[in-house]
Structure formats: structure tokens, C-alpha cells
Scaffold this motif. Structure first.
Motif, PDB file in Angstrom:
ATOM      1  N   HIS A 104      -8.919   1.034  -3.858  1.00  0.00           N
ATOM      2  CA  HIS A 104      -8.814   2.421  -3.960  1.00  0.00           C
ATOM      3  C   HIS A 104      -9.536   3.063  -5.131  1.00  0.00           C
ATOM      4  O   HIS A 104     -10.069   3.987  -5.029  1.00  0.00           O
ATOM      5  CB  HIS A 104      -7.302   2.858  -4.103  1.00  0.00           C
ATOM      6  N   GLY A 116      -5.744  -3.851  -2.766  1.00  0.00           N
ATOM      7  CA  GLY A 116      -5.585  -2.454  -2.310  1.00  0.00           C
ATOM      8  C   GLY A 116      -5.807  -1.426  -3.388  1.00  0.00           C
ATOM      9  O   GLY A 116      -6.611  -0.552  -3.307  1.00  0.00           O
ATOM     10  N   LEU A 166      -2.363   7.529   1.301  1.00  0.00           N
ATOM     11  CA  LEU A 166      -3.706   6.908   1.114  1.00  0.00           C
ATOM     12  C   LEU A 166      -4.677   7.991   0.608  1.00  0.00           C
ATOM     13  O   LEU A 166      -5.667   7.666  -0.353  1.00  0.00           O
ATOM     14  CB  LEU A 166      -4.056   6.328   1.845  1.00  0.00           C
ATOM     15  N   GLN A 212       0.565   4.679  -4.156  1.00  0.00           N
ATOM     16  CA  GLN A 212       0.893   4.154  -3.056  1.00  0.00           C
ATOM     17  C   GLN A 212       2.168   3.640  -2.568  1.00  0.00           C
ATOM     18  O   GLN A 212       2.272   3.372  -1.602  1.00  0.00           O
ATOM     19  CB  GLN A 212      -0.345   3.489  -2.510  1.00  0.00           C
ATOM     20  N   PHE A 236     -10.354   0.942   3.615  1.00  0.00           N
ATOM     21  CA  PHE A 236      -9.126   0.303   3.384  1.00  0.00           C
ATOM     22  C   PHE A 236      -8.958  -0.584   4.602  1.00  0.00           C
ATOM     23  O   PHE A 236      -8.779  -1.827   4.587  1.00  0.00           O
ATOM     24  CB  PHE A 236      -7.827   1.298   2.978  1.00  0.00           C
ATOM     25  N   TYR A 242       0.388  -1.308  -0.715  1.00  0.00           N
ATOM     26  CA  TYR A 242      -0.982  -1.119   0.217  1.00  0.00           C
ATOM     27  C   TYR A 242      -0.509  -2.156   1.531  1.00  0.00           C
ATOM     28  O   TYR A 242      -1.717  -2.215   2.089  1.00  0.00           O
ATOM     29  CB  TYR A 242      -2.042  -1.579  -0.521  1.00  0.00           C
TER      30      TYR A 242
END
Length: 373
Positions: A220, A216, A185, A161, A7, A164
Motif C-alpha cells: 500500500h 499488505g 483500501l 486498513q 493488492f 490486510y
């Protein structure tokens, strides 16, 4: 190495799949959007047929130690709170199974005093005999705790999340364990290591720029598919709804962008389930049935005891972690919900709409008997 490292490198290093997603989110003409929707619908039918998985959230507690600006359960909101007893949880769940549901998602705020010491494991244990598919959406925890929940019979973990965007995340989460961006995360990785076979990822639209959230979430998902390939994955990008505290989103996402986002994810992740909750309007949910969604909630309540009125006799306030009795309490009062839903149709009505559109409502797609051999 965890997803945190991947990330953090996103500003300078993106996979070909992520670059494709970003290109699909660039401004499109109406004709281009129609072409994206048509391709998304074709891919969805190829991989999921004409089925729609149905589930219901069952809220266990609205106690929470976190201050999250956008959430009705936020610690400092002066709301009616309650944590259901086991008997009350069973009554709520039996009401849902009576409506046809065989997939129930257990939801709770994050509070070590009220939702701890085996509470969640006990909820799973008492429901498993008559609920084939149990998922959880609760505060992030350690791998051993997830393993205990799996051992009791939970098979799905949902953890969004929220945003992000690191800077926005710190702005919205001002107190409580949820402030730790990296801890949250890494939650799907701990859940996967704990044994969950269904994983749900997501971002809450309205907290930051929609493309930031899309990038994001896609990164992920790609990471988890590569490193947690034994599990199946769903994604969701719910939009903010009115809730206690009166938060107003800084980055509202209109229907056109929302649909473009859904289509882009379907084109990039053709075999991943996409969840659509009752946050969205009935008209929009109906319009998106053939395009890309594969799982829907129906007849939802976001307050503990919302289906049958359980827990109303125990309503209270919580101030600085301590229970405070209400000065006045009407019999019709109920616990405060996490947010207002938009689609109020019953499960029966949703199933009828699906059938009329040529789709099969799927109430149950798993049974332990499958493993008996």
C-alpha cells in the motif's frame, strides 16, 4: 486502476522491494537482528536527524455505527458515549496547546447522525487559528468531503486498513459501512486526491498473521508513494490493547517480532516516518527511540473529553442509533475510551526522556507563514 487491483495481484506479483521486505521478516539470529537494528538506526539518523515529532490525539466522539470486534467504540458495546460540542473541543485543544502540542490529531467514531453535516469541518475551522497542524482519523469518506476538510485547514489524513487479510476483515467487521474492504483500501487515494499533504497508513497487529499485514502495508505504501508522490507518508503498526468488549487477539505479536518488523520497514523505506503511540509500554518506546521511530504521541487519552473532563454532563448510551439516557450518572463518570493506553507519562516527561537521550522534541514543524511568499 486503484490499489485494489495491485493488492489483489500480490499473491502472484510482488515488486523487488516487497520481496526484500519479506526476506527481512524471515527468522533471524540475535546477531542478525542486532545488525538490522544498527542499520535501521543509521538510516533514521541520516534522514531524520536526532528529532522526534510529538503529537496528541483529540477524541471528538465515540459514537459509531460499525460493529468491529476489537474496538471499544463498537456499536453494540454498552458504553458511555458522548460527542463534544465546539466549545468543548476548543477547551480540550487549548489544554493540549498549553502542554506544548502544535500537532493535534482529531479522532472520531463513524456515525452519520452524530459526526456529520459539517461537524468535522467546523472542528477544524475553530481549531485552526491556534493549532498549526491538524490531522484527522475518522471514518472513510468521499473525495469532495476530504477536500472541504483540507480547505478548512486540515493537512493530515490517517487511515489504517486494520487488517490486510480479506477473510479476517469480514470476520471482524460484521455491521456498518466499514464492512466494505475495498472502500477502505481506496481511502488514501481519495484523501490524496482531496488535497491532504500528509498521509498515515497502518495495520493493527493481532488480527491476522503479522507477515500478511506487513506485506499488505508495504504494498500500500509503495503504491501511494508512486501514485501520490506529492504527499509525505508515515506508517504505524500498533498492537491491540484491552478495550470494551474484551476482545482477545488471535495473532499476538511479541516484542522481538515487533522490533524486527520496525527495522524491516526502515531498511525498505528509509525516508518514511514511523509512528509509535502510547499503546506500547514506556520501556519499549524508550528502547526504540534511537532505532527507527520518528513520531510519538504523549500523554494520550482515547476517550472524548479525556484531557479536561469535557462532556461528562452529557454521557448517554446509544441503542440502535438512538440516544438512551443513563439511569444513574455519577459526576466522576467519563466517556469510554477506544482502548487502554500503556505509556501514561506526561508530555513533559516524554520530552525530558528525549532530551536526555540526545534527541530534540519537535512540537511544531509547520506554519502557514511558510506559504506566504
Amino acid at each position: 486502476m486503484s490499489f485494489v487491483e495491485t493488492f489483489n495481484a500480490l499473491p502472484v506479483r510482488k515488486s523487488p522491494l516487497l520481496r526484500k521486505l519479506l526476506s527481512l521478516l524471515e527468522p533471524k539470529s540475535p546477531r542478525q537482528l542486532e545488525a538490522m537494528a544498527a542499520e535501521a538506526a543509521t538510516l533514521t539518523r541520516q534522514h531524520f536527524g536526532r528529532t522526534m515529532r510529538l503529537f496528541a490525539p483529540l477524541y471528538l466522539s465515540n459514537e459509531c455505527v460499525n460493529n468491529c470486534a476489537y474496538c471499544g467504540f463498537s456499536r453494540d458495546n454498552p458504553i458511555f458515549r458522548v460527542t463534544l460540542t465546539m466549545d468543548q473541543v476548543i477547551k480540550e485543544a487549548k489544554h493540549l496547546t498549553g502542554l506544548g502540542f502544535r500537532h493535534i490529531l482529531l479522532v472520531a467514531g463513524e456515525h452519520p447522525k452524530f459526526v456529520s453535516n459539517g461537524y468535522l469541518e467546523e472542528c477544524i475551522r475553530v481549531l485552526k487559528p491556534f493549532v498549526p497542524t491538524i490531522g484527522i482519523e475518522v471514518g472513510p469518506t468521499e473525495q469532495p468531503e476530504y477536500a472541504r476538510m483540507v480547505n478548512e485547514g486540515a493537512e493530515g489524513l490517517v487511515v489504517y486498513q486494520e487488517t490486510y487479510d480479506r477473510t479476517a476483515y469480514q470476520e471482524y467487521h460484521t455491521m456498518g459501512p466499514k464492512r466494505d474492504f475495498d472502500w477502505r483500501l481506496e481511502c488514501p487515494e481519495r484523501g490524496y486526491a482531496g488535497g491532504f499533504r500528509r498521509m498515515g497508513l497502518g495495520a493493527l497487529l493481532g488480527l491476522a498473521d503479522w507477515k500478511t499485514e506487513a506485506l499488505g502495508l508495504a504494498a500500500h505504501l509503495e503504491y501511494m508513494q508512486n501514485h501520490g508522490w506529492k504527499a509525505s507518508y508515515t506508517i504505524a503498526f500498533p498492537r491491540l490493547r484491552p478495550a470494551a468488549g474484551g476482545f482477545q487477539p488471535k495473532y499476538p505479536v511479541d516484542d522481538a517480532r515487533f522490533i524486527q518488523l520496525l527495522c524491516a520497514f526502515r531498511l525498505c523505506f528509509p525516508q518514511v516516518g514511523i509512528v509509535m503511540s502510547t499503546r506500547e509500554s514506556a520501556a519499549l518506546r524508550d528502547a526504540l527511540i534511537p532505532i527507527g521511530i520518528t513520531t510519538m504521541s504523549a500523554g494520550s487519552h482515547t476517550e472524548p473529553g479525556g484531557y479536561t473532563g469535557q462532556g461528562r454532563e452529557d454521557l448517554h448510551l446509544t441503542v440502535r442509533g438512538r440516544r438512551v439516557e443513563l439511569a444513574e450518572h455519577k459526576p466522576e463518570d467519563e466517556a469510554t475510551g477506544q482502548f487502554d493506553i500503556s505509556d501514561h507519562r506526561s508530555p513533559e516527561e516524554i520530552a525530558a526522556v528525549l532530551s536526555k537521550r540526545g534527541f530534540d522534541p519537535v512540537w511544531k514543524d509547520w506554519d502557514e507563514a511558510i506559504l506566504s511568499n
